[in-house]
Design an enzyme around this catalytic site. Structure first.
Site, PDB file in Angstrom:
ATOM      1  CD  GLU A 343      10.303  41.339  47.971  1.00  0.00           C
ATOM      2  OE1 GLU A 343      11.421  41.171  48.468  1.00  0.00           O
ATOM      3  OE2 GLU A 343       9.972  42.407  47.400  1.00  0.00           O
ATOM      4  CB  CYS A 344       3.785  42.538  49.205  1.00  0.00           C
ATOM      5  SG  CYS A 344       2.443  43.461  50.004  1.00  0.00           S
ATOM      6  N   GLY A 345       2.428  41.633  46.906  1.00  0.00           N
ATOM      7  CA  GLY A 345       1.527  41.382  45.788  1.00  0.00           C
ATOM      8  C   GLY A 345       1.844  40.076  45.083  1.00  0.00           C
ATOM      9  CG  LEU A 348      -1.637  39.539  47.964  1.00  0.00           C
ATOM     10  CD1 LEU A 348      -2.336  40.860  47.658  1.00  0.00           C
ATOM     11  CD2 LEU A 348      -2.243  38.880  49.191  1.00  0.00           C
ATOM     12  N   GLY A 441       5.894  35.742  50.965  1.00  0.00           N
ATOM     13  CA  GLY A 441       5.333  36.394  52.139  1.00  0.00           C
ATOM     14  C   GLY A 441       5.096  37.868  51.908  1.00  0.00           C
TER      15      GLY A 441
END
Length: 480
Positions: A343-345, A348, A441
């Site tokens: 998720e998110c970080g 990335l 995502g």
């Protein structure tokens, strides 16, 4: 009886409610009380601060993420065994979805839990006009739940006459005041990740604040209202108790009899994880093992799943890029079919390349052949409902779960497995790379909004364990 509780709110952000909430929490902890704190809304940072610096158990309450029954269930579950629950509001009291509805607001939480509410009013630059502000909040909704006020940033000289006017004209209790305390303010960075060397200094600052509030606030008066709520407020009727019983039974029905080892990223770069999500996974049969993508050289042994939490990988991009062994271990695990939620970080981190906060470009795990880069503003922000467009790790096509996005970084490839929809305004977009073994995502998910999702993730982990003939759970110490 329910756990006694009180909610602290304000007319708007910037009124001082976070500082005052932290001071009150510290004062009550110093009294030897067992306190649980809650933050309204999806925010990770305030609960982290409460836990790391003040030492209270802290959780989120969010009436967009969960229906009223589930919100009450999470309140009681997390407050069990505590002397008092202190709930901190978000934004302005009535500010909810889209900025034009009360759904999802602090007021909505107060109504859902029937909590006595204290309005913190910023008096800087005002005196008698404060009465008009208070009257407006009392009368905007007949069931405001506001039982008292705290006057913030006010001179002790003007406080007494103003208190008398408020209590005589508005017939509401004034629980005291907070003088201007510039030396005891909390900078915004303090509410993010704090370095170990800063924690003791912050604790000393909060203890001085707590000592001040013991003198200027009527904490005993507030506790009396909270205690009355515990005895009579929010009466537990048979139907609501049955509803909460249904939640417990549903969780049991979706649980696994054998424990499944899941590696959870947990360090300064990956720290945005809802404790309620982790505890739900444990209730369903997960054994959570923490690891650091920054410091460790390999994943924990015998794990059958991977959770890469949100956080600040961009601020640790150089260290993450330098740790070649961990980047390779994560890439191999995901490409071998190990179920992974990123998720998110965490999303990335799975990229080929990440632009760091320093402007440099650093190699990441390379699961996704794309670059993540900094933007000048929030790319997508706020609550969303996600709907799966295809069968994937977290459920079949059509599966819906609620979450939110908050990020200044974006990606060359955000994915198309889910459709994200805002609860108001009609905006929607595609997002998430989803396969039978991967969710990657920007959206942060709240598992209690769809209990089938964590079950399906664990089912995939269980299948992976069987396919790899990994060792079952061995009763080792867990992450939590």
């Amino acid at each position: 009886m329910r756990t006694p509780g009180i909610l602290l709110t304000a007319p708007a952000s910037g009124s001082g409610k976070t500082l005052i909430t932290c001071g009150i929490l510290q004062a009550l902890v110093n009294r030897g009380m067992k306190i649980v704190s809650f933050k309204c809304g999806p925010d990770y940072i305030d609960p982290m601060f409460h836990g790391k610096v003040i030492g209270t158990k802290s959780r989120n309450l969010d009436t967009f993420f969960t229906d009223k029954t589930t919100t009450r269930y999470l309140y009681e579950k997390n407050a069990e065994g505590c002397d008092l629950a202190v709930v901190e509001g978000v934004m302005g009291y009535y500010d909810g979805l889209g900025g034009i509805r009360t759904e999802g607001s602090t007021y909505d939480v107060a109504c859902t839990l029937d909590l006595p509410t204290v309005l913190i009013v910023n008096c800087q630059g005002a005196s008698l006009s404060v009465l008009a502000v208070i009257r407006g909040f009392l009368e905007y909704r007949k069931d405001s739940h506001i039982i008292g006020v705290i006057l913030n940033r006010i001179s002790p000289m003007i406080y007494e006459p103003l208190r008398t006017l408020i209590e005589q004209e508005l017939l509401i209790r004034v629980f005291g005041y907070v003088p201007k305390l510039p030396e005891l303010s909390l900078e915004s960075r303090h509410l993010g990740l704090v370095l170990p060397g800063e924690i003791e200094a912050l604790r000393e600052k909060l203890n001085r604040l707590a000592a001040t509030l013991e003198k200027t606030l009527d904490l005993d008066g507030m506790l009396s209202f909270a205690g009355a709520y515990g005895k009579t407020g929010g009466a537990v009727d048979e139907s609501s108790e049955n509803s909460r019983k249904n939640i417990r039974e549903t969780i049991r029905a979706l649980s696994f009899s054998e424990h499944i080892r899941i590696a959870v990223a947990a360090d300064d770069a990956f720290c945005f994880t809802y404790p309620d999500n982790l505890e739900l996974l444990e209730e369903m049969g997960a054994e959570l093992i923490g690891f650091s993508p920054v410091r460790d050289q390999s994943l924990p042994p015998d794990v059958s799943g991977l959770i890469l939490s949100g956080g600040y990988p961009e601020l640790h991009a150089e260290a993450l890029g330098r740790n070649c062994a961990m980047r390779e271990a994560v890439r191999k695990a995901v490409e071998s079919g190990m179920p992974c939620i990123a998720e998110c970080g965490g999303f990335l981190y799975l990229h080929r390349e990440l632009e760091g906060g320093d402007g440099g470009s650093y190699p990441m795990a390379g699961v996704l052949d794309a670059k993540a880069y900094r933007t000048e503003k929030l790319s997508r922000f706020g609550y969303i409902t996600l709907e799966a467009g295809e069968d994937q790790l977290l459920g079949k096509a059509g599966t819906k779960i609620r979450g939110h996005e908050f990020h200044y970084w974006d990606s060359e490839s955000c994915g198309r497995s889910f459709r994200a929809r805002k609860p108001s305004g009609g905006r929607e977009w595609d997002c998430v790379h989803g396969t039978r073994t991967l969710y990657a995502g920007f959206p942060h998910l709240f598992y209690y909004s769809c209990l089938q999702v964590p079950h399906d993730f664990l089912a995939a982990c269980f299948a992976y364990r069987q396919s790899k003939d990994l060792q079952p759970w061995r009763n080792e110490s867990c992450y939590m």
